[in-house]
Design an enzyme around this catalytic site. Structure first.
Site, PDB file in Angstrom:
ATOM      1  CB  CYS A   2      -0.861  -0.021   1.250  1.00 26.11           C
ATOM      2  SG  CYS A   2      -1.693  -1.599   1.474  1.00 26.11           S
ATOM      3  NE  ARG A  27       4.041   2.226  -1.576  1.00 31.10           N
ATOM      4  CZ  ARG A  27       5.273   1.723  -1.464  1.00 31.10           C
ATOM      5  NH1 ARG A  27       6.215   2.140  -2.282  1.00 31.10           N
ATOM      6  NH2 ARG A  27       5.549   0.805  -0.575  1.00 31.10           N
ATOM      7  CD1 TRP A  75      -2.161  -4.218  -5.201  1.00 30.33           C
ATOM      8  CD2 TRP A  75      -1.694  -5.810  -3.708  1.00 30.33           C
ATOM      9  NE1 TRP A  75      -2.004  -5.415  -5.874  1.00 30.33           N
ATOM     10  CE2 TRP A  75      -1.728  -6.411  -4.986  1.00 30.33           C
ATOM     11  CE3 TRP A  75      -1.425  -6.628  -2.606  1.00 30.33           C
ATOM     12  CZ2 TRP A  75      -1.503  -7.781  -5.193  1.00 30.33           C
ATOM     13  CZ3 TRP A  75      -1.209  -8.001  -2.805  1.00 30.33           C
ATOM     14  CH2 TRP A  75      -1.250  -8.556  -4.093  1.00 30.33           C
ATOM     15  CG  ASN A  99       3.265  -0.691   2.827  1.00 28.61           C
ATOM     16  OD1 ASN A  99       2.847  -1.767   2.443  1.00 28.61           O
ATOM     17  ND2 ASN A  99       4.384  -0.156   2.370  1.00 28.61           N
ATOM     18  N   GLY A 100       2.099  -3.245   4.812  1.00 27.33           N
ATOM     19  CA  GLY A 100       2.841  -4.450   5.212  1.00 27.33           C
ATOM     20  C   GLY A 100       1.890  -5.575   5.549  1.00 27.33           C
ATOM     21  CD  GLU A 460       9.782  -7.070 -19.397  1.00 23.58           C
ATOM     22  OE1 GLU A 460       9.252  -5.970 -19.186  1.00 23.58           O
ATOM     23  OE2 GLU A 460       9.771  -7.991 -18.563  1.00 23.58           O
ATOM     24  CE  LYS A 464       6.192  -4.963 -18.930  1.00 22.18           C
ATOM     25  NZ  LYS A 464       7.152  -4.757 -17.923  1.00 22.18           N
ATOM     26  CD  GLU A 467       3.488  -5.796 -16.264  1.00 25.46           C
ATOM     27  OE1 GLU A 467       3.289  -5.651 -15.054  1.00 25.46           O
ATOM     28  OE2 GLU A 467       4.617  -5.781 -16.774  1.00 25.46           O
ATOM     29  CG  HIS A 483       9.127 -31.273 -26.552  1.00 28.42           C
ATOM     30  ND1 HIS A 483       9.533 -32.499 -27.017  1.00 28.42           N
ATOM     31  CD2 HIS A 483      10.056 -30.374 -26.973  1.00 28.42           C
ATOM     32  CE1 HIS A 483      10.677 -32.364 -27.680  1.00 28.42           C
ATOM     33  NE2 HIS A 483      11.008 -31.101 -27.674  1.00 28.42           N
ATOM     34  CE  LYS A 577       7.402   1.135 -11.462  1.00 26.61           C
ATOM     35  NZ  LYS A 577       7.522   0.633 -12.820  1.00 26.61           N
TER      36      LYS A 577
HETATM   37  C1  AGP Z   1       6.818  -5.270 -14.193  1.00 29.99           C
HETATM   38  O1  AGP Z   1       6.217  -4.466 -15.113  1.00 29.99           O
HETATM   39  C2  AGP Z   1       6.153  -5.340 -12.925  1.00 29.99           C
HETATM   40  N1  AGP Z   1       5.902  -4.099 -12.396  1.00 29.99           N
HETATM   41  C3  AGP Z   1       6.830  -6.274 -11.936  1.00 29.99           C
HETATM   42  O2  AGP Z   1       7.011  -7.520 -12.555  1.00 29.99           O
HETATM   43  C4  AGP Z   1       8.196  -5.795 -11.416  1.00 29.99           C
HETATM   44  O3  AGP Z   1       9.159  -5.924 -12.397  1.00 29.99           O
HETATM   45  C5  AGP Z   1       8.569  -6.657 -10.208  1.00 29.99           C
HETATM   46  O4  AGP Z   1       7.572  -6.496  -9.227  1.00 29.99           O
HETATM   47  C6  AGP Z   1       9.931  -6.270  -9.648  1.00 29.99           C
HETATM   48  O5  AGP Z   1       9.892  -4.977  -9.151  1.00 29.99           O
HETATM   49  P1  AGP Z   1      11.279  -4.263  -8.802  1.00 29.99           P
HETATM   50  O6  AGP Z   1      12.070  -4.150 -10.064  1.00 29.99           O
HETATM   51  O7  AGP Z   1      10.869  -2.928  -8.253  1.00 29.99           O
HETATM   52  O8  AGP Z   1      11.980  -5.102  -7.777  1.00 29.99           O
END
Ligand code: AGP
Length: 582
Positions: A2, A27, A75, A99-100, A460, A464, A467, A483, A577
């Site tokens: 959060c 967040r 979150w 947060n946690g 990657e 992208k 997500e 396979h 994020k």
């Molecule tokens: C990627 O677009 C995501 N936001 C997520 O996979 C991110 O890369 C992952 O949570 C790692 O975050 P960080 O690089 O801040 O450690």
């Protein structure tokens, strides 16, 4: 993960808290709330969904006159995203934001229920408020010290107390929280970006250091002893928090890549001594989560080509593995935020075994940047969109430069200098990227195939797309499809083939032909001309730089797919994020 913010000063907190929450929305954004206090009452306003709905509610409420407030954007971890589970939570005299995750919350909750405490929500946070309220006998620091002895887990807390309407308290352990120092006003926040419009001065708080803040100043203490903490100056500017005329932060951050790549090249091309020399290591471990892990997969390809023994793992697995560290091992820790809980734990595992750790990180002064043996800042500036783009590219560029340092070549150096322009030209070709997006946005499933470094690129590219557009997408080693998974290929299934590595080009082409013969619609992303109708030809460049042209192209396609689908591109559902919980 959060976002929390608090304010005490001469202004009414409403605007500070709301603009802070908007900057913290990356967040978590499933519900939010604020609490204001004055010597008569504590006012709490909460709402489900985005900050904008909380803002409407606040603007239609009679706010109490106040100079102190706390706020939160959520979150969900414990309890569904609804107004009851939204923060702040108030029990007795105590109002908190958190947060946690408290791992022993249900044990403590049952104990408190037996003592007659009633709970409204399903959250672990309300348990903390109940504990502080239980221990509060007029001395908040004492109550907090008793509370943090009982709770197990990660927390960053902002605390208000009805009996102390002129005070704001805060404490953290694992979860990020800093104290912002303004001109006769003070802030607490998960991220300096949330208050950068008000001050760039901040104080880092150590684990379980309690800060007591009044409008005249603050006191940091631990175990009853006062601690003097330096005031740091953030290099962040508020420009990085504005859209600069773009529709979304994601496209803005993609389009920033050529300049940011150029900055890093200029910084290191004649100062390679500034980069850690991998020559002294025989074994490299690379750890990260999500896109950071996928950037690491590209690094693994580079360093193996350089003859190093490399292993890579997602941090959430690595942290629980029984790893035998051989001598001359370096653990490379990759993270944009520097606050990802699993990656921090993996780093601390290596640190605990006295193994060198190298952080490739964006946020300076983050936990990972502070605790690694060495750090290389990728200097991406603030990355607001949840889906990382520019940070991933700069992580890969640093890995490429570390590999170049191991095996310098004039050809690489020449190509490196041409990279920013080639990238700019490619990104300006929005038309062809939109065309590819048109072929994908109606699809339910999409496959990405590639071999070796192209497979790492596919991972990657697929993430992208997944997500931000919610299209089910999988990346596969091209040779692996036959396979089993090839049974999922039907007439019209889109298969994106990434082919840049000439050593295995023909192999991947034949794998692409296998799926085409089963009705797949190919999209070719590569650096050689081919017969396929749907294609993006990527400018040729040194193979240790090629991913830096292919991935931006895949980022752009994903952006246009999500755009066509009308998705919330910067804040995709269920994501955050910075993942500060396990
Ligand atoms: C990627 O677009 C995501 N936001 C997520 O996979 C991110 O890369 C992952 O949570 C790692 O975050 P960080 O690089 O801040 O450690």
């Amino acid at each position: 993960m959060c976002g929390i913010i608090g304010y005490i000063g001469k202004k009414h907190p409403k605007d500070v808290l709301l603009s802070g929450l908007k900057n913290l929305e990356y967040r978590g954004y499933d519900s939010a709330g604020i609490a204001l206090i004055n010597n008569k009452t504590t006012q709490i306003i909460k709402s489900v969904g985005k900050i904008s709905s909380l803002e409407d509610k606040i603007n239609n409420s009679d706010l109490i006159d106040s100079k102190i407030g706390i706020a939160h954007t959520r979150w969900a971890t414990h309890g569904v995203p609804d107004e009851i589970n939204a923060h702040p939570h108030k029990v007795g005299k105590i109002t908190i934001v958190h947060n946690g995750i408290i791992e022993n919350a249900s044990f403590l909750k049952n104990k408190l229920i037996k003592e007659g405490v009633c709970f409204n929500s399903e959250t672990d946070t309300e348990v903390i408020a109940a504990l502080i309220n239980k221990y509060y006998k007029g001395n908040m620091v004492d109550a907090l010290n008793k509370t943090i002895k009982d709770i197990k887990g990660s927390y960053a807390l902002g605390i208000l107390c009805d009996d102390e309407p002129d005070m704001l308290y805060a404490v953290r352990c694992e979860s990020p929280l800093i104290l912002g120092v303004g001109d006769n006003e003070y802030f607490i926040t998960s991220d300096i970006g949330a208050i950068i419009n008000y001050t760039n001065k901040y104080v880092l708080l150590g684990a379980n250091e309690i800060v007591s803040i009044s409008k005249n100043g603050y006191r940091v203490e631990k175990d009853g002893k006062e601690i003097n903490r330096d005031i740091n100056i953030s290099s962040l500017n508020n420009e990085s928090s504005s859209l600069m005329g773009y529709d979304h932060y994601m496209i803005k951050e993609i389009m920033e890549e050529p300049v940011l790549v150029n900055n890093i090249i200029k910084k290191y091309i004649n100062n390679m001594d500034k980069l850690v020399d991998l020559k002294k290591y025989k074994h490299i471990h690379i750890v990260g989560c999500g896109s950071a892990y996928y950037a690491g997969m590209i690094g693994k390809n580079f360093f193996e080509e350089d003859g190093l023994d490399v292993q890579i793992d997602v941090a959430s697995e690595y942290r629980y593995r029984n790893i035998k560290y051989s001598k001359n091992t370096l653990v490379i820790v990759i993270s944009q935020s520097g606050e990802t809980a699993d990656t921090i734990a993996a780093m601390r595992l290596a640190n605990s075994k006295k193994v060198d750790t190298l952080a490739i990180v964006n946020v300076d002064d983050s936990t990972i940047a502070r605790e690694c043996t060495y750090k290389i800042l990728i200097e991406a500036g603030r990355e607001v969109a949840v889906a990382t783009t520019k940070a991933y590219i700069l992580q890969v560029l640093i890995l490429s430069l570390l590999s170049y340092k191991l095996n310098p070549s004039e050809e690489y150096k020449k190509d490196l200098l041409e990279l920013p322009v080639k990238l700019k030209i490619l990104l300006d070709k929005t038309g062809i990227h939109k065309k590819m997006a048109d072929k994908i946005y109606r699809k339910k499933d999409v496959f990405f195939i590639g071999r070796k470094i192209d497979y790492a690129i596919c991972m990657e590219g697929s993430l992208k797309l997944k997500e931000i557009s919610y299209i089910h997408s999988e990346a596969y080693q091209a040779g692996e499809l036959k396979h089993g998974t090839i049974s999922l290929i039907n007439k019209g299934t889109v298969v994106v083939a990434v082919i840049t590595d000439n050593d295995i080009r023909d192999k991947t082409i034949s794998n692409l032909e296998e799926v085409i013969s089963r009705g797949a619609k190919p999209i070719y992303i590569g650096n050689e001309r081919v017969k396929y109708k749907s294609k993006i030809i990527i400018p040729k460049i040194h193979k240790k730089l090629q991913p830096l042209l292919v991935v931006p192209s895949l980022q752009l396609i994903s952006y246009f797919v999500a755009f066509k689908k009308g998705c919330n591109i910067d804040k995709p559902k269920n994501l955050a994020k910075s993942v500060t919980v396990e």
